[in-house]
Design a protein around this motif. Structure first.
Motif, short mmCIF file in Angstrom:
data_model
loop_
_atom_site.label_atom_id
_atom_site.label_comp_id
_atom_site.label_asym_id
_atom_site.label_seq_id
_atom_site.Cartn_x
_atom_site.Cartn_y
_atom_site.Cartn_z
N ASP A 217 0.83 -1.21 0.00
CA ASP A 217 0.00 0.00 0.00
C ASP A 217 0.86 1.26 0.00
O ASP A 217 0.54 2.25 -0.68
N ALA A 218 1.95 1.24 0.78
CA ALA A 218 2.85 2.40 0.81
C ALA A 218 3.48 2.63 -0.56
O ALA A 218 3.67 3.78 -0.99
N LYS A 219 3.80 1.54 -1.23
CA LYS A 219 4.41 1.65 -2.55
C LYS A 219 3.43 2.28 -3.55
O LYS A 219 3.81 3.11 -4.37
N ARG A 220 2.18 1.89 -3.45
CA ARG A 220 1.18 2.46 -4.36
C ARG A 220 1.01 3.95 -4.10
O ARG A 220 0.90 4.75 -5.04
N VAL A 221 1.01 4.35 -2.83
CA VAL A 221 0.92 5.77 -2.50
C VAL A 221 2.14 6.52 -3.05
O VAL A 221 2.02 7.61 -3.63
N ARG A 222 3.30 5.92 -2.88
CA ARG A 222 4.52 6.55 -3.39
C ARG A 222 4.46 6.72 -4.90
O ARG A 222 4.73 7.80 -5.43
N TYR A 223 4.12 5.65 -5.61
CA TYR A 223 4.08 5.72 -7.07
C TYR A 223 3.04 6.72 -7.54
O TYR A 223 3.25 7.42 -8.54
N GLY A 224 1.91 6.79 -6.84
CA GLY A 224 0.90 7.77 -7.21
C GLY A 224 1.40 9.19 -7.05
O GLY A 224 1.21 10.05 -7.93
N ALA A 225 2.07 9.46 -5.93
CA ALA A 225 2.62 10.80 -5.69
C ALA A 225 3.68 11.14 -6.73
O ALA A 225 3.74 12.29 -7.22
N GLU A 226 4.52 10.17 -7.08
CA GLU A 226 5.56 10.44 -8.08
C GLU A 226 4.95 10.68 -9.46
O GLU A 226 5.47 11.50 -10.23
N ALA A 227 3.87 9.98 -9.77
CA ALA A 227 3.22 10.20 -11.06
C ALA A 227 2.61 11.60 -11.14
O ALA A 227 2.57 12.22 -12.21
N LEU A 228 2.16 12.12 -10.00
CA LEU A 228 1.53 13.44 -9.97
C LEU A 228 2.53 14.57 -9.71
O LEU A 228 2.16 15.74 -9.79
N ALA A 229 3.77 14.23 -9.41
CA ALA A 229 4.78 15.25 -9.10
C ALA A 229 4.98 16.26 -10.22
O ALA A 229 5.21 17.44 -9.93
N LYS A 234 7.13 20.06 -5.86
CA LYS A 234 7.92 19.58 -4.73
C LYS A 234 7.07 19.01 -3.60
O LYS A 234 7.52 18.14 -2.86
N ARG A 235 5.85 19.50 -3.46
CA ARG A 235 4.99 18.97 -2.40
C ARG A 235 4.76 17.48 -2.60
O ARG A 235 4.82 16.69 -1.66
N ALA A 236 4.49 17.11 -3.85
CA ALA A 236 4.26 15.70 -4.15
C ALA A 236 5.55 14.91 -4.02
O ALA A 236 5.55 13.76 -3.55
N SER A 237 6.66 15.49 -4.43
CA SER A 237 7.95 14.79 -4.34
C SER A 237 8.33 14.52 -2.89
O SER A 237 8.83 13.44 -2.55
N ARG A 238 8.11 15.50 -2.01
CA ARG A 238 8.41 15.30 -0.59
C ARG A 238 7.51 14.22 0.01
O ARG A 238 7.96 13.39 0.81
N PHE A 239 6.27 14.22 -0.38
CA PHE A 239 5.34 13.20 0.10
C PHE A 239 5.77 11.82 -0.37
O PHE A 239 5.74 10.84 0.39
#
Length: 312
Positions: A217-229, A234-239
């Motif tokens: 689940d954490a990986k999916r959140v990370r990949y989603g944030a990186e896709a939206l970065a 930077k807000r998405a990248s930090r997240f």
């Protein structure tokens, strides 16, 4: 062999030429453009590292190819509200097939590196017994690698690459996919809510499987944030970085769990008592790593939980 290598590199160059322009998102990007960018980047990564997998000298080839597969599957799920569900799910099924071929090779590579590092630091260990264990692991890796290479040489893999390129160029979308990209933040709500519920339910006695599910689940959140970065900056990248920290500590836990299971099996199956004893020594070290990761992850999660939701 040279002709085959030339054909492979020609495919890499062709895919890069077609998809690289999609990886750059402009100010007027639509929601679908963001998916196309993410899909293009991961498809380029997959195709570019396949030749490294075939050569077999650098473990990073399998690692990066597996990451590409995981990102594509995750993005197809995260961007599901924009995409035709049947189309996206059929593509995820084919990616899962490739992922299942990659997984045992990568797991053996990671485990081999772990055991080799531990071996170099252990005192009083019977080196011959340790070598027998490592030789057995290498046999497992080579068997898995043969299956993987068979998959990469198959028509099914060729068709998958074609479908991935088409998915980036012309994804089958639902209505509303042409809305401004800045309206995409709501895509993070479901993966974040799922991760939050999962983490909140964990306790000191939670199973290894529950922690592994939390890592996914954490990986999916990370990949989603990186896709939206590219849209949220930077807000998405930090997240995403905070999500990665949680993923890493839970990944260390899972690596130890996999190692313990393999060592237990090898210890039981061993005819030589010295090999069984050595497997037990290794397993003790892996159990300690597992315990350390279990002690660390709650603090990492609390820091992540306090992170500002970039999409709100």
């Amino acid at each position: 062999m040279s002709a085959e290598r030339d054909a492979t590199m020609g495919l890499v160059q062709q895919v890069q030429l077609e998809l690289d322009p999609l990886t750059r998102i402009g100010d007027r990007a639509t929601a679908l453009d963001v998916f196309r960018s993410a899909a293009a980047g991961s498809t380029i990564r997959l195709v570019s590292h396949a030749p490294v997998v075939r050569i077999g000298e650098d473990p990073e080839g399998v690692h990066q190819t597996r990451v590409a597969v995981r990102r594509l599957r995750s993005d197809l799920r995260t961007f599901r509200p924009l995409l035709d569900r049947g189309w996206a799910e059929a593509l995820r099924v084919e990616l899962e097939w490739l992922g299942r071929l990659l997984a045992p090779v990568r797991d053996a590579e990671v485990l081999g590196a772990r055991l080799q590092e531990r071996l170099e630091r252990m005192v009083g260990l019977e080196l011959a017994s340790a070598k027998m264990l490592l030789d057995g692991l290498e046999t497992d890796r080579l068997d898995a690698r043969r299956r993987l290479l068979g998959g990469l040489d198959s028509r099914r893999y060729e068709e998958l690459v074609v479908r991935l390129v088409r998915a980036a160029l012309e994804p089958l979308a639902r209505g509303g996919a042409d809305r401004p990209a800045l309206n995409l933040g709501s895509l993070m709500d479901r993966p974040w809510a799922k991760l939050s519920r999962r983490a909140a339910a964990l306790g000191s006695g939670s199973s290894d499987a529950a922690l592994h599910a939390t890592r996914i689940d954490a990986k999916r959140v990370r990949y989603g944030a990186e896709a939206l970065a590219p849209v949220f900056g930077k807000r998405a990248s930090r997240f995403a970085s905070a999500a990665e920290a949680l993923q890493e500590v839970l990944g260390e836990h899972q690596d130890a769990v996999i190692a313990m299971a393999w060592l237990a099996y090898r210890g039981i199956e061993a005819d030589d008592q010295a090999v069984a004893f050595t497997a037990g020594r290794f397993a003790e070290l892996e159990a300690a790593s597992r315990s350390r990761a279990r002690a660390r992850w709650p603090k990492v999660w609390k820091r992540f939980e306090r992170s500002k939701r970039f999409w709100r």
